[in-house]
Write a protein that holds these residues in place. Structure first.
Motif, short mmCIF file in Angstrom:
data_model
loop_
_atom_site.label_atom_id
_atom_site.label_comp_id
_atom_site.label_asym_id
_atom_site.label_seq_id
_atom_site.Cartn_x
_atom_site.Cartn_y
_atom_site.Cartn_z
N UNK A 275 -29.90 -16.71 -4.89
CA UNK A 275 -29.83 -15.39 -4.27
C UNK A 275 -29.28 -15.49 -2.85
N UNK A 276 -29.72 -16.50 -2.10
CA UNK A 276 -29.24 -16.66 -0.73
C UNK A 276 -27.81 -17.18 -0.67
N UNK A 277 -27.30 -17.67 -1.79
CA UNK A 277 -25.93 -18.18 -1.81
C UNK A 277 -25.74 -19.41 -0.96
N UNK A 278 -26.68 -20.33 -1.03
CA UNK A 278 -26.62 -21.53 -0.20
C UNK A 278 -25.53 -22.51 -0.63
N UNK A 279 -25.08 -22.41 -1.88
CA UNK A 279 -24.07 -23.32 -2.38
C UNK A 279 -24.62 -24.60 -2.96
N UNK A 280 -25.93 -24.82 -2.78
CA UNK A 280 -26.58 -26.00 -3.34
C UNK A 280 -27.88 -25.60 -4.01
N UNK A 281 -28.39 -26.50 -4.84
CA UNK A 281 -29.66 -26.26 -5.54
C UNK A 281 -30.29 -27.61 -5.81
N UNK A 282 -31.62 -27.66 -5.87
CA UNK A 282 -32.30 -28.96 -5.95
C UNK A 282 -32.49 -29.47 -7.38
N UNK A 283 -31.76 -28.89 -8.34
CA UNK A 283 -31.94 -29.25 -9.74
C UNK A 283 -31.68 -30.73 -10.02
N UNK A 284 -30.80 -31.36 -9.26
CA UNK A 284 -30.55 -32.79 -9.47
C UNK A 284 -31.81 -33.63 -9.31
N UNK A 285 -32.80 -33.10 -8.57
CA UNK A 285 -34.02 -33.86 -8.31
C UNK A 285 -35.22 -33.30 -9.06
N UNK A 286 -35.00 -32.30 -9.91
CA UNK A 286 -36.04 -31.76 -10.78
C UNK A 286 -35.68 -32.10 -12.22
N UNK A 287 -34.81 -31.32 -12.83
CA UNK A 287 -34.32 -31.69 -14.16
C UNK A 287 -33.57 -33.02 -14.10
N UNK A 288 -32.89 -33.27 -13.00
CA UNK A 288 -32.19 -34.54 -12.85
C UNK A 288 -33.12 -35.74 -12.85
N UNK A 289 -34.35 -35.57 -12.41
CA UNK A 289 -35.34 -36.65 -12.49
C UNK A 289 -35.65 -36.98 -13.93
N UNK A 290 -35.74 -35.93 -14.78
CA UNK A 290 -35.99 -36.14 -16.21
C UNK A 290 -34.81 -36.89 -16.82
N UNK A 309 -26.64 -29.31 -15.29
CA UNK A 309 -25.23 -28.97 -15.14
C UNK A 309 -25.03 -27.48 -14.85
N UNK A 310 -25.73 -26.63 -15.61
CA UNK A 310 -25.57 -25.19 -15.44
C UNK A 310 -26.01 -24.71 -14.06
N UNK A 311 -27.19 -25.16 -13.62
CA UNK A 311 -27.70 -24.71 -12.32
C UNK A 311 -26.79 -25.14 -11.19
N UNK A 312 -26.28 -26.36 -11.27
CA UNK A 312 -25.35 -26.84 -10.24
C UNK A 312 -24.07 -26.01 -10.24
N UNK A 313 -23.60 -25.65 -11.44
CA UNK A 313 -22.41 -24.80 -11.55
C UNK A 313 -22.67 -23.42 -10.96
N UNK A 314 -23.82 -22.83 -11.25
CA UNK A 314 -24.17 -21.53 -10.69
C UNK A 314 -24.15 -21.59 -9.17
N UNK A 315 -24.76 -22.61 -8.59
CA UNK A 315 -24.82 -22.72 -7.14
C UNK A 315 -23.43 -22.91 -6.53
N UNK A 316 -22.63 -23.73 -7.17
CA UNK A 316 -21.30 -24.05 -6.64
C UNK A 316 -20.35 -22.87 -6.71
N UNK A 317 -20.40 -22.10 -7.81
CA UNK A 317 -19.44 -21.03 -8.03
C UNK A 317 -19.93 -19.66 -7.57
N UNK A 318 -21.22 -19.54 -7.26
CA UNK A 318 -21.76 -18.24 -6.87
C UNK A 318 -22.03 -17.32 -8.03
N UNK A 319 -22.13 -17.88 -9.23
CA UNK A 319 -22.45 -17.05 -10.40
C UNK A 319 -23.83 -16.42 -10.19
#
Length: 333
Positions: A275-290, A309-319
């Protein structure tokens, strides 16, 4: 003790705000528009008791503060920003006390008030005294200068202990201060077991962020698959963790969501990042830990890998958050 909150977002702002209201010395660290708003108008802090502006001292970074021997550093940034924060803060000199001139990494306690289980490992490379904190705090940060905490009668549960295990007098002193500041803060010898357990819930953050609230049968089916993959890798790795039932029993009725005037809780920290459009998301260290544990121990984790993959794409593209199509969601089930 003085508490320096590195990252004054939803969690850091709530911890810092409550400690400040409890009469403790606090410094917030925040940059950009949020930091500017905090420095000019204070922290606009919304809780079930109401909204108030807290004039908490705020600095943009370590260059603007002189560290003292009685400081406690509370790291509350997202994991993708942890390495940068550690690089900045660990080499700073500490002024005062018998060991004046030694660095923060040598002297000061660092508390990782963050989701996931990677932050403590990163911190221990730079800091001798690292503490894990299992954070159960329903909080929101969407606008510069503003943080909301909707829990009552307590704002949250902040279980802490030494990393990798154990406890000490510093942990007990921090716990005592938090207990005077509208938190439960038990000290645990095995805090990482609690953090691995909490990750059972956090692996759903990406699903909620990309697909919306997990309320229907299809989303619940995907959520169960995400959790099942995580439990499978924990068993394969021999990592102890608290069960969902244990976490719920520990929370009990101590932290219940309350409506806040003029505000709507929008979801997890991952959803808030989109929502804030930060361009990053911490999914690599949550689902990525799995995913990491699965690859290390030969356990397939296709759903967590897809969500990463999807969450990182959403953050990167602003979807827009929650805009995953039914077809894309069904493919995960």
């Amino acid at each position: 003790m003085r508490y320096i909150i590195i990252g004054a977002g939803a969690i850091g702002g709530t911890i810092g705000g409550r400690l400040y209201e409890g009469g403790f010395e606090v410094v917030l660290v925040a940059r950009g528009a949020h930091g500017a708003a905090l420095r000019t108008g204070g922290l606009r802090f919304s809780t079930p008791e109401g909204v108030r502006a807290l004039p908490i001292p705020t600095v943009p970074g370590p260059a603007e503060i002189e560290l003292r021997s009685d400081d406690v550093l509370v790291l509350a940034v997202k994991t993708q920003h942890t390495e940068g924060a550690l690089t900045e803060w660990a080499p700073l000199p500490v002024i005062g006390g018998a060991d004046s001139g030694r660095t923060a990494g040598e002297m000061l306690p660092l508390v990782c008030a963050q989701n996931g289980v990677e932050n403590e490992r990163l911190a221990l490379r730079r800091f001798r005294r690292v503490y894990g904190m299992c954070v159960v705090v329903p909080a929101t940060h969407l606008e510069p200068g503003r943080v909301s905490a909707s829990g009552a009668p307590l704002s949250g549960i902040l279980r802490l202990g030494r990393y990798p295990s154990g406890s000490d007098d510093t942990a007990r002193r921090i716990s005592a201060d938090l207990e005077k500041s509208v938190f439960a803060a038990p000290v645990s010898e095995d805090v990482m077991r609690w953090k691995y357990g909490k990750l059972l819930g956090n692996v759903a953050n990406a699903l909620e962020a990309v697909a919306g609230p997990i309320t229907d049968d299809l989303r619940l089916k995907v959520y169960r698959r995400v959790q099942q993959e995580y439990e499978a890798v924990l068993h394969a790795a021999g990592i102890p963790y608290t069960t969902v039932e244990e976490l719920l029993a520990d929370r009990g009725d101590r932290v219940q969501l309350q409506p806040l005037e003029g505000e709507e809780r929008v979801g997890s920290s991952s959803t808030q990042s989109l929502i804030r459009g930060t361009g990053t998301i911490e999914t690599d260290y949550l689902n990525g830990e799995v995913v990491l544990l699965g690859r290390l121990h030969g356990v397939p984790t296709p759903v967590n890998e897809a969500l990463q993959r999807l969450a990182t794409e959403f953050a990167r593209t602003g979807r827009p958050p929650g805009s995953l199509s039914l077809e894309e969601l069904a493919a995960l089930a």
